[in-house]
Design a protein around this motif. Structure first.
Motif, mmCIF file in Angstrom:
data_model
loop_
_atom_site.group_PDB
_atom_site.id
_atom_site.type_symbol
_atom_site.label_atom_id
_atom_site.label_comp_id
_atom_site.label_asym_id
_atom_site.label_seq_id
_atom_site.Cartn_x
_atom_site.Cartn_y
_atom_site.Cartn_z
ATOM 1 N N ARG A 1 -16.700 11.518 -6.639
ATOM 2 C CA ARG A 1 -16.598 11.264 -5.222
ATOM 3 C C ARG A 1 -15.792 10.008 -4.992
ATOM 4 N NH1 ARG A 1 -19.833 7.616 -2.602
ATOM 5 N NH2 ARG A 1 -21.407 6.526 -3.833
ATOM 6 N N LEU B 1 -15.035 6.558 -3.023
ATOM 7 C CA LEU B 1 -15.638 5.510 -2.228
ATOM 8 C C LEU B 1 -14.618 4.413 -2.067
ATOM 9 C CD1 LEU B 1 -18.059 4.202 -0.852
ATOM 10 C CD2 LEU B 1 -18.763 3.301 -3.061
ATOM 11 N N LEU C 1 -12.469 7.775 -7.849
ATOM 12 C CA LEU C 1 -13.638 6.930 -7.640
ATOM 13 C C LEU C 1 -13.340 5.846 -6.623
ATOM 14 C CD1 LEU C 1 -14.926 6.347 -11.301
ATOM 15 C CD2 LEU C 1 -15.386 8.263 -9.758
ATOM 16 N N HIS C 2 -12.087 5.454 -6.559
ATOM 17 C CA HIS C 2 -11.660 4.351 -5.693
ATOM 18 C C HIS C 2 -10.160 4.486 -5.502
ATOM 19 C CE1 HIS C 2 -11.906 0.288 -3.975
ATOM 20 N NE2 HIS C 2 -10.850 -0.045 -4.697
ATOM 21 N N ARG D 1 -20.953 5.177 -11.614
ATOM 22 C CA ARG D 1 -19.552 5.436 -11.294
ATOM 23 C C ARG D 1 -19.178 4.966 -9.890
ATOM 24 N NH1 ARG D 1 -17.585 11.370 -13.452
ATOM 25 N NH2 ARG D 1 -17.823 10.994 -15.687
ATOM 26 N N ASP D 2 -20.152 4.493 -9.122
ATOM 27 C CA ASP D 2 -19.868 4.042 -7.756
ATOM 28 C C ASP D 2 -19.307 2.626 -7.780
ATOM 29 O OD1 ASP D 2 -20.842 6.421 -6.796
ATOM 30 O OD2 ASP D 2 -22.834 5.626 -6.334
ATOM 31 N N ILE E 1 -18.994 -0.539 -5.788
ATOM 32 C CA ILE E 1 -19.759 -1.065 -4.668
ATOM 33 C C ILE E 1 -19.244 -2.406 -4.169
ATOM 34 C CG2 ILE E 1 -21.823 0.212 -5.318
ATOM 35 C CD1 ILE E 1 -22.911 -2.367 -6.579
#
Length: 372
Positions: free
Chosen positions: A2, A4, A282-283, A327-328, A330
């Motif tokens: 995903r 972010l 992921l980014h 994997r986020d 933040i």
């Protein structure tokens, strides 16, 4: 995967330095640190490898492999380096030691090569002994060749499966990245002898037998996650759309069908940022920072950085620290924005320090140490 996207304030750090020196102290939101210049006078250094005896090997894009010993850059380059085409973005690129280098002395070099059919990305394997490469053998060549001088990629990694992962850029010919029969625009997985493992995802589909992923524009950073062993990468977008990804078998990362970037002229590439069966990053960065080099911090000097991902930036001339939760991503912090240097490579050294290479005609090797 995903996506972010973190929008965070840029932190301009420290004193406005006029040169890289150990007296320069920088303050971030988690730690104070200094830059220690280890070597200078390198011509566009691209990658560094740390030998068991304390020597460092540094590639220069012009085609030389240099030795740093006891804090000194040796005048004589390593002999036996393959024939390199230092044109455009091409040249001598990455260097990677075999995990059992201590015993087998094997290393791998990625580089641009030119012949009458055009230019391409190659990987050679050699033994390193006493300042010389011996028994050099080309184990990978991306096909077909082309006349462009862009997007050779070249970053490499060897995870726990023992295979060599090699990134190849789209060569500035974007549609090649969606063709499984074309080696451009993806990550390749080979044995250390250059063979294609039968488990490769396109092995039996009439495509490239070495191809492991597709839809990658120009990967300029590749590293292993210290806990999971996963291969993490980042790649250049065009005008925006630089991505952080985890490399997984058979994954299509979307370029140029989906992207968060636009053409350098300002015109759209596509109206899509999502498509079924194509991975989300992921980014991503918009505008582009032109990321290059990446490493997870695993040292003891900065416990608050443990597990953070550090990414160099060429265009934006900074070092980016990404905070992770699995994997986020933040959190994000910009470091060294006042330095005025293109950061080409970021490596975690065996001494527990982060090492950086600056990309210029008078490039430097520096390391980050605590401010005491």
């Amino acid at each position: 995967m995903r996506r972010l996207r973190i929008i965070s304030a840029t932190l301009v750090l420290g004193i406005m330095p006029t040169a890289l020196a150990s007296a320069d102290t920088y303050t971030s939101d988690q730690a104070d640190f200094r830059l220690e210049t280890v070597a200078s006078g390198l011509e566009h250094p691209w990658a560094i490898a740390f030998l068991p005896n304390g020597d460092k090997l540094v590639t220069e894009r012009a085609g030389r492999l240099r030795v740093i010993r006891d804090g000194q850059l040796l005048d004589e380059p390593v002999s036996g380096v393959p024939d390199v085409a230092a044109r455009g973005q091409g040249g001598l690129l990455d260097i990677l030691l075999h995990p059992d280098f201590d015993n087998n002395r094997l290393l791998f070099l990625s580089y641009a090569h030119r012949n009458a059919q055009g230019m391409t990305t190659r990987v050679a394997r050699a033994e390193y002994q006493d300042g010389a490469l011996q028994d050099l053998r080309v184990i990978f060549e991306a096909r077909p060749r082309s006349g462009t001088t862009r997007h050779f990629a070249g970053r490499m990694a060897i995870p726990a499966d023992g295979y060599l992962y090699v990134a190849v850029g789209d060569r500035g010919e974007r549609d090649r990245a969606q063709d499984i029969g074309d080696d451009a625009g993806g990550v390749h997985r080979i044995t250390i002898d250059g063979e294609a493992p039968e488990a490769n995802p396109f092995h039996d589909q009439g495509g490239s037998r070495t191809l492991f992923t597709l839809g990658n524009r120009n990967i300029q950073g590749m590293t292993l996650h210290p806990d999971t062993g996963e291969v993490w990468s980042h790649e250049h977008g065009p005008r925006g759309g630089d991505e952080v990804n985890v490399i997984e078998a058979g994954t299509n990362y979307g370029w140029p069908v989906i992207t968060y970037g636009i053409n350098y002229s300002g015109t759209p590439i596509t109206d899509r940022t999502h498509k079924e069966d194509m991975a989300q990053p992921l980014h991503y960065w918009d505008p582009s920072i032109a990321p290059s080099g990446m490493a997870f911090y695993t040292g003891d000097d900065f416990p608050q950085w443990q597990g953070d991902l550090f990414v160099g930036a060429l265009k934006m001339q900074k070092l980016v620290r990404l905070e992770l939760d699995g994997r986020d991503i933040i959190g994000e912090e910009d470091l060294l924005t006042s330095l005025g240097e293109r950061i080409r490579a970021v490596s975690m050294g065996p001494d527990g320090h982060l090492w950086l290479l600056t990309d210029s005609a008078d490039g430097q090797v520096v390391r980050i140490t605590p401010a005491k």
